[in-house]
Motif scaffolding. Sequence first.
Motif, short mmCIF file in Angstrom:
data_model
loop_
_atom_site.label_atom_id
_atom_site.label_comp_id
_atom_site.label_asym_id
_atom_site.label_seq_id
_atom_site.Cartn_x
_atom_site.Cartn_y
_atom_site.Cartn_z
N PRO A 78 -2.44 -12.77 -20.32
CA PRO A 78 -2.99 -11.89 -19.28
C PRO A 78 -3.10 -12.62 -17.95
O PRO A 78 -3.50 -13.79 -17.90
N ASN A 79 -2.76 -11.94 -16.86
CA ASN A 79 -2.88 -12.54 -15.55
C ASN A 79 -2.95 -11.45 -14.50
O ASN A 79 -2.64 -10.29 -14.77
N GLN A 80 -3.36 -11.83 -13.31
CA GLN A 80 -3.45 -10.89 -12.20
C GLN A 80 -2.77 -11.50 -10.99
O GLN A 80 -2.98 -12.67 -10.65
N ALA A 81 -1.92 -10.70 -10.32
CA ALA A 81 -1.18 -11.15 -9.15
C ALA A 81 -1.97 -10.84 -7.88
O ALA A 81 -2.35 -9.70 -7.64
N LEU A 82 -2.18 -11.87 -7.05
CA LEU A 82 -2.86 -11.74 -5.77
C LEU A 82 -1.88 -12.05 -4.65
O LEU A 82 -0.84 -12.66 -4.85
N GLY A 83 -2.24 -11.64 -3.44
CA GLY A 83 -1.41 -11.92 -2.27
C GLY A 83 -1.47 -10.77 -1.29
O GLY A 83 -2.48 -10.05 -1.21
N PHE A 84 -0.39 -10.60 -0.52
CA PHE A 84 -0.36 -9.60 0.54
C PHE A 84 0.88 -8.72 0.38
O PHE A 84 1.99 -9.24 0.19
N VAL A 85 0.71 -7.40 0.46
CA VAL A 85 1.86 -6.49 0.44
C VAL A 85 1.65 -5.40 1.48
O VAL A 85 0.51 -5.09 1.87
N GLY A 86 2.76 -4.80 1.93
CA GLY A 86 2.66 -3.71 2.90
C GLY A 86 3.88 -2.81 2.86
O GLY A 86 4.96 -3.21 2.41
N GLY A 87 3.70 -1.57 3.31
CA GLY A 87 4.80 -0.62 3.43
C GLY A 87 5.35 -0.16 2.10
O GLY A 87 4.80 -0.43 1.03
N PHE A 88 6.51 0.55 2.17
CA PHE A 88 7.10 1.09 0.95
C PHE A 88 7.63 0.00 0.04
O PHE A 88 7.66 0.14 -1.19
N THR A 89 8.03 -1.15 0.63
CA THR A 89 8.50 -2.25 -0.20
C THR A 89 7.34 -2.87 -0.98
O THR A 89 7.49 -3.24 -2.15
N GLY A 90 6.18 -2.96 -0.33
CA GLY A 90 5.00 -3.44 -1.04
C GLY A 90 4.57 -2.50 -2.15
O GLY A 90 4.19 -2.93 -3.25
N ASP A 91 4.65 -1.18 -1.85
CA ASP A 91 4.33 -0.18 -2.88
C ASP A 91 5.23 -0.35 -4.09
O ASP A 91 4.79 -0.26 -5.24
N TYR A 92 6.52 -0.59 -3.82
CA TYR A 92 7.49 -0.69 -4.91
C TYR A 92 7.24 -1.93 -5.76
O TYR A 92 7.37 -1.90 -6.99
N ILE A 93 6.85 -3.04 -5.11
CA ILE A 93 6.52 -4.25 -5.86
C ILE A 93 5.35 -3.98 -6.81
O ILE A 93 5.39 -4.34 -7.99
N GLU A 94 4.30 -3.34 -6.30
CA GLU A 94 3.15 -3.03 -7.16
C GLU A 94 3.57 -2.11 -8.31
O GLU A 94 3.15 -2.32 -9.46
N THR A 95 4.39 -1.12 -8.03
CA THR A 95 4.85 -0.20 -9.08
C THR A 95 5.62 -0.95 -10.16
O THR A 95 5.41 -0.74 -11.36
N LEU A 96 6.52 -1.83 -9.73
CA LEU A 96 7.32 -2.60 -10.68
C LEU A 96 6.43 -3.49 -11.55
O LEU A 96 6.62 -3.59 -12.77
N LEU A 97 5.46 -4.15 -10.94
CA LEU A 97 4.57 -5.03 -11.70
C LEU A 97 3.70 -4.24 -12.67
O LEU A 97 3.47 -4.66 -13.81
N HIS A 98 3.21 -3.08 -12.24
CA HIS A 98 2.41 -2.25 -13.13
C HIS A 98 3.25 -1.75 -14.30
O HIS A 98 2.74 -1.62 -15.43
N THR A 99 4.54 -1.49 -14.05
CA THR A 99 5.44 -1.08 -15.13
C THR A 99 5.55 -2.19 -16.18
O THR A 99 5.69 -1.91 -17.38
N LEU A 100 5.45 -3.44 -15.74
CA LEU A 100 5.49 -4.59 -16.64
C LEU A 100 4.11 -4.91 -17.22
O LEU A 100 3.96 -5.90 -17.93
N ASP A 101 3.13 -4.06 -16.91
CA ASP A 101 1.76 -4.22 -17.39
C ASP A 101 1.11 -5.49 -16.83
O ASP A 101 0.34 -6.18 -17.52
N ILE A 102 1.43 -5.80 -15.56
CA ILE A 102 0.81 -6.92 -14.87
C ILE A 102 -0.22 -6.38 -13.88
O ILE A 102 0.11 -5.52 -13.06
N GLU A 103 -1.44 -6.87 -13.97
CA GLU A 103 -2.50 -6.44 -13.05
C GLU A 103 -2.22 -6.98 -11.65
O GLU A 103 -1.68 -8.08 -11.49
#
Length: 303
Positions: free
Chosen positions: A52-77
């Motif tokens: 288990p792990n959680q990803a921290l950092g900075f994201v923005g815009g539609f590309t940031g949204d897509y990164i979060e979506t991809l990580l959540h699909t992999l079950d990464i917090e």
Amino acid sequence: MIYTVTLNPSLDYIVEMNDITLGALNRTKNEAILPGGKGINVSQVLKTFETPNQALGFVGGFTGDYIETLLHTLDIETNFIRVNEQTRINVKVKAEQETEINAKGPRITTENYMALQDIIRELTHEDTLILAGSIPSSLSTTTYEELASICQETGTRFVVDAEGDLLKNVLPHKPFLIKPNHHELGDLFGVTINNCEEVIPYGKELINMGAENVIVSLAGEGAVFMNQEQVYVSTVPKGVVKGSVGAGDSMVAGFMAMYEKTHSFEEAFRYSVAAGSATAFSTGLCTREKIESLLPEVRIVKF
């Protein structure tokens, strides 16, 4: 819990080609869009180990949204700080030679950075923070030192995978693990390092400077693990290298995942080497099956 920090994440557009000709039309054989950034890579490989792990950092815009979506699909917090500009897109071309085009990335404001610090201050001695990759130009070059100082105050174990002064300057804060490659280690001390034996005196110096554990990778020549009590030298598996992107991140993740489970430095190092090789032999990041298949080829000798 393990937390990873990626200060300048990316959406990586990976294209595989037979060859590339500048100034002409080129066509791809295969392509993929993946979340990128060293800390994000570590998070993905940790998940491969079911850690288990959680990803921290900075994201923005539609590309940031897509990164979060991809990580959540992999079950990464995730617990990213939102910024006002788009997360960058990097292009990775895999042809006869590996070529990367990395974008600059968004501006990180003081308020953004303070919000990240607040999250890190909530971590405790039961947590591990992994700082990996470069620092955006909009942040101070002392950013890793500042975050490491917070970890010292809270008792949070922390890992740093960076190079040059970014790495050197965090050593007084006593990182649990650092992982330079042999070129980065040589640059720190103004020398050329060609083999595992030549790593040892300079690795010991990093420990004297504050690092608790050190892994130095030497590509096809092997790898070295060191701390105050022991030195291990490892062979690396043989295979066709498809790319170097993510191999070092996989080593960090493999080590931390297995150390969390076994508290054995030797076993953690073994999986670290196998994970790094598995990614080097893959188009993307390693799979658990690929790692397990390479383990028998990882031979470790104690010096």
